[in-house]
Enzyme design. Structure first.
Site, short mmCIF file in Angstrom:
data_model
loop_
_atom_site.label_atom_id
_atom_site.label_comp_id
_atom_site.label_asym_id
_atom_site.label_seq_id
_atom_site.Cartn_x
_atom_site.Cartn_y
_atom_site.Cartn_z
N LYS A 1 89.35 121.08 19.07
CA LYS A 1 88.44 120.68 17.98
C LYS A 1 87.59 121.86 17.57
CE LYS A 1 85.03 116.98 17.01
NZ LYS A 1 84.37 115.78 17.57
N SER B 1 84.81 111.84 14.86
CA SER B 1 84.90 113.15 14.25
C SER B 1 86.03 114.02 14.80
CB SER B 1 83.58 113.89 14.46
OG SER B 1 83.35 114.12 15.84
N SER C 1 83.51 109.41 18.78
CA SER C 1 84.41 110.39 18.17
C SER C 1 85.67 110.70 18.97
CB SER C 1 83.65 111.70 17.91
OG SER C 1 82.73 111.55 16.87
#
Lengths: 440, 440
Positions: free
Chosen positions: B79, B149, B173
């Site tokens: 990420k 996210s 997330s």
């Protein structure tokens, strides 16, 4: 008075008024550094040319009506565990020698955006933890430690090399060195300031803080993080809880004398000083702090243990390798004790109490650079996440400064600073001691 | 079977046995990425040449008897909120375009030291918070979100581009995107993994976690952080608390169906499933989470608000500028509620309960890339600091995957993984759904 002798708040006022330039202040600090650094050894890295260029840029902005903020032109030393975009970040560790972070730590970025002048990186205990010590010495006697782990940060401000500096506290790394070096220190509430861009050692404990030479200096830096300090209250009628703390058996005569002096001076000034005995379970907090630090340190130091192996400081490597030996239920009990004590401590304030007065350190700075002194009077407050302000008070048998600390409830940093600004002139009876002793 | 279709645990076994090379696995993943990336858009940055060089280096080490560890040769997507020493870290924010960190985030450094092959940076909601969304799409239907996210991280693993990836969870997330993308996800206990080198948004909430395509994959990554998963217990006799949670009014039919299916399947396999109603005060946790996130986000986003001003995403900038409007006593009450609920939740386990079964998301992935779905079924567990494992379960009306999650007490990640490995084959009745649907 030479500019380097000014407090940050005094210098900021002169810069705002146009009677002092950032460059003149910096040059004065650099002269002091040049004179004293061979003995005090506060800095791991200093970039004179860069600092001078920045100072001129700040003066240019000021001259054209674009001053950057409340910290405009104030020199800052930064403990070398904070990332800085333009200087190495070494954590006083050979494995990070020359390491260059691409970005400022959050705390640094904030003060820089408000005009602070970052002049260098201050020596620190390795990883701000239990590795090798800093070479920094106590400004009042180079055979004594300035304390640690924020050793160079406290020494630089104490020795008039910089008006302000950043440190961190995981056990007692901010408030204890403040006491040893005769300066003011602030450990704010947990998460008042973001720790992004700092080497972690414990998510629950690591706290960013700062040093100055007055409460006004501390409040000035706090304002950068949104803390608006209200008018100082009257000392008369202020309810002060004198807390010897559950580790009172570790006090030394000079620490006891400082605490008594502070209490008596406050009483003489009209404060209502009463003994505060914390509930029995608070006695478990120092051990809980150590266990949480060990558990979280295991996660924090795992990368270095894996990547650098034997080259990584054994005391830190063992936190990673020994983590599995810790008892999960013991660690959970430690978290739960801290979580239970925090609201109990906060609840003491309000109706019954305005502020807690408690030792900042066992006594004056010990001799030798192999030690940074004992954090035992600090660890509990770090774990409680409460704001602490360190204030100079007396001198010990070796002539070194001894301070005390004021403690407030969580998130009430502004109120604590206001109380500290009322109490400091009472507690610190000889505010000229530093200038007189060190600057002659 | 093509190597990219393997789970991480399957691929690791083949690499260890010498029947698969790191390069062959990587090339297969790269082919899959080439074919699918124009639609799935999982990556913000991909360095094919660098990955190939690293894969060959890993193969060379393996060939000469120096395999690096349990993750040797396994491709990882990261990420883009984790710092990586050899790739940009942009947080999906124009203000960090091209930013290059000097060092790996702690979580990344650990897996790299154990042989993982970092292949690229995955798209994310801006700052893993509330800024602009990722462009990533759901592998099962590109008109739907993969969740967020950790959008690209979940999409990459779900679409067979990489067997493993890193994400983070501050509200929901990690576990929600796992549910939306039909994969396995782990949000470990708070501070099992250091967050150093990550953009912070909340010290109390931000948690590093990861995705895989089996519980064995999750356990493999957990082993890098010292979690030794014991033998899986028998499902027969396992005491499962079916927790609809205080936000059950937000469930959708497909989420309700998945939870019921999981409970029924576990009962059929001999588990003892009973309804678990949490104590009344737990209903305050979702709001407490939001308040703590806002308060700590104010510190986290202050540097960008000051340095970048209007160029910084308004939704994030306002966290910094509006912090002073939050009530200190409300924030303290939120901290205190969380601190009081944590031991109460942990105490449910042991004598009465082995694991909690609860929704991973309200239902299947919503349509549109303007949303990443609702974290309401995740936020409470994040604030409680407890480990969560997301497991695929059923399909919703649009044919998209819907998962559930298992939750255990704090610091009992190893036991939760063992229970999950026993329950997953029961809950996930069609483990070939992904391969069959996406790989044909």
């Amino acid at each position: 008075m030479q500019p380097h002798a000014l407090t940050a708040a005094e210098a900021a006022a002169q810069i705002r008024a146009g009677s002092l330039t950032a460059e003149a202040l910096l040059r004065s600090c650099l002269e002091r550094i040049e004179a004293r650094e061979p003995v005090t050894r506060a800095f791991l890295h200093l970039d004179v040319e860069l600092a001078l260029r920045r100072a001129r840029e700040l003066d240019k902005r000021q001259a054209f009506g674009a001053a950057m903020g409340p910290l405009h032109g104030l020199p800052f030393a930064v403990k070398d565990v904070f990332d800085t975009k333009d200087m190495p970040t070494t954590l006083n560790s050979p494995i990070y020698e020359g390491f260059q972070a691409g970005r400022d730590a959050a705390a640094v970025a904030v003060v820089r955006a408000l005009g602070a002048l970052i002049i260098g990186k201050a020596d620190t205990v390795e990883f701000a933890s239990t590795g090798r010590k800093a070479l920094s010495t106590n400004p009042y006697n180079a055979r004594h430690t300035p304390g640690g782990s924020s050793s160079g940060s406290a020494a630089a401000v104490g020795d008039f090399m910089a008006p302000l500096s950043f440190g961190t506290q995981t056990a007692g790394s901010l408030i204890r060195p403040a006491s040893f070096c005769g300066i003011y220190g602030m450990k704010p509430s947990w998460q008042l300031v973001s720790r992004e861009g700092l080497k972690n050692s414990s998510a629950t404990l690591d706290t960013v803080g700062w040093y100055g030479r007055s409460v006004a200096d501390l409040a000035l830096v706090a304002s950068a993080y949104g803390v608006v300090t209200p008018e100082a209250p009257s000392v008369r009628g202020l309810r002060v809880g004198l807390c010897r703390s559950p580790v009172w058996n570790r006090i030394e005569p000079s620490g006891e004398a400082a605490l008594s002096a502070a209490a008596q001076r406050l009483e003489r000034a009209g404060a209502i000083v009463t003994d505060l005995t914390l509930p029995g379970e608070f006695a478990g907090l120092p051990d809980a702090r150590t266990l949480i630090g060990d558990y979280e340190g295991g996660a924090a130091f795992l990368p270095e243990a894996l990547v650098f192996g034997d080259a990584f400081a054994p005391a830190l490597r063992s936190k990673a390798t020994d983590r599995a030996k810790l008892s999960t239920s013991d660690v959970m009990a430690a978290y739960n004790l801290a979580d239970a004590c925090r609201p109990r401590f906060d609840a003491l304030f309000g109706a019954e109490l305005d502020v807690v007065l408690t030792p900042a350190a066992p006594g004056e700075a010990p001799e030798g650079l192999h030690t940074v002194g004992d954090w035992v009077f600090n660890g509990m407050w770090t774990l409680l996440h409460v704001p602490c302000v360190g204030i100079p008070c007396t001198r010990g048998p070796a002539g070194l400064p001894v301070g005390v600390q004021l403690v407030g409830p969580r998130l009430n940093d502004a109120r604590l600073l206001a109380i500290a600004s009322a109490c400091a002139p009472v507690i610190d009876e000889d505010p000229e001691f530093g200038r007189r002793t060190l600057l002659g």
